[in-house]
Design a protein around this motif. Structure first.
Motif, PDB file in Angstrom:
ATOM      1  N   UNK A   1     -28.877  44.031 -28.566  1.00  0.00           N
ATOM      2  CA  UNK A   1     -29.617  43.587 -29.379  1.00  0.00           C
ATOM      3  C   UNK A   1     -29.524  43.235 -30.648  1.00  0.00           C
ATOM      4  N   UNK A   2     -30.801  42.099 -31.066  1.00  0.00           N
ATOM      5  CA  UNK A   2     -30.159  41.613 -32.686  1.00  0.00           C
ATOM      6  C   UNK A   2     -29.681  40.460 -32.817  1.00  0.00           C
ATOM      7  N   UNK A   3     -29.390  39.563 -31.562  1.00  0.00           N
ATOM      8  CA  UNK A   3     -27.992  39.101 -31.857  1.00  0.00           C
ATOM      9  C   UNK A   3     -28.873  37.808 -30.662  1.00  0.00           C
ATOM     10  N   UNK A   4     -28.432  36.842 -30.439  1.00  0.00           N
ATOM     11  CA  UNK A   4     -28.896  35.256 -29.959  1.00  0.00           C
ATOM     12  C   UNK A   4     -27.374  35.077 -29.120  1.00  0.00           C
ATOM     13  N   UNK A   5     -27.633  33.703 -28.573  1.00  0.00           N
ATOM     14  CA  UNK A   5     -27.018  32.932 -27.582  1.00  0.00           C
ATOM     15  C   UNK A   5     -26.499  32.259 -27.866  1.00  0.00           C
ATOM     16  N   UNK A   6     -26.118  32.087 -29.631  1.00  0.00           N
ATOM     17  CA  UNK A   6     -25.262  31.599 -30.359  1.00  0.00           C
ATOM     18  C   UNK A   6     -23.578  33.189 -30.347  1.00  0.00           C
ATOM     19  N   UNK A   7     -24.334  34.234 -30.507  1.00  0.00           N
ATOM     20  CA  UNK A   7     -23.171  35.120 -30.766  1.00  0.00           C
ATOM     21  C   UNK A   7     -21.761  34.180 -29.968  1.00  0.00           C
ATOM     22  N   UNK A   8     -21.682  33.493 -28.730  1.00  0.00           N
ATOM     23  CA  UNK A   8     -20.654  33.891 -28.168  1.00  0.00           C
ATOM     24  C   UNK A   8     -20.420  31.763 -28.593  1.00  0.00           C
ATOM     25  N   UNK A   9     -20.533  31.167 -29.160  1.00  0.00           N
ATOM     26  CA  UNK A   9     -19.771  30.325 -29.223  1.00  0.00           C
ATOM     27  C   UNK A   9     -18.480  29.601 -29.531  1.00  0.00           C
ATOM     28  N   UNK A  10     -17.732  30.870 -29.799  1.00  0.00           N
ATOM     29  CA  UNK A  10     -16.425  30.807 -30.130  1.00  0.00           C
ATOM     30  C   UNK A  10     -15.440  31.386 -28.306  1.00  0.00           C
TER      31      UNK A  10
END
Length: 94
Positions: free
Chosen positions: A27-36
């Motif tokens: 919640x409150x995030x988006x797909x870029x949260x996983x960039x690493x």
């Protein structure tokens, strides 16, 4: 890329080649949260990230009910790597 499923426009990204790995944000995030993780895993995997309804670049319907998220993710069309990957995982779980 954007994918339509259940009347929702989902923003989906996939990178790399190999065994699929699907990341779903909180919640409150988006797909870029996983960039690493994507940066490391895309060498050997097809890494799929998406914005759930109402987050990031996906469409925002009038109501957002987190209980609908699993069904919506499973509804992503099978022609997209996410659809096949999640459908197999969902089918195994149910």
């Amino acid at each position: 890329m954007d994918v339509q499923a259940n009347g929702i426009r989902f923003h989906v990204r996939d990178e790399g080649e190999g065994t699929p790995v699907v990341f779903l944000h909180g919640s409150g995030a988006h797909h870029c949260a996983w960039w690493q993780q994507v940066t490391d895993l895309r060498r050997d995997h097809t890494v799929v990230t998406l914005d759930l309804r109402g987050f990031g670049n996906s469409s925002t319907p009038e109501t957002i009910d987190a209980r609908a998220f699993p069904g919506e993710v499973l509804a992503v069309p099978p022609r997209h790597p996410l659809g096949g990957s999640v459908s197999r995982a969902g089918g195994a779980a149910h």
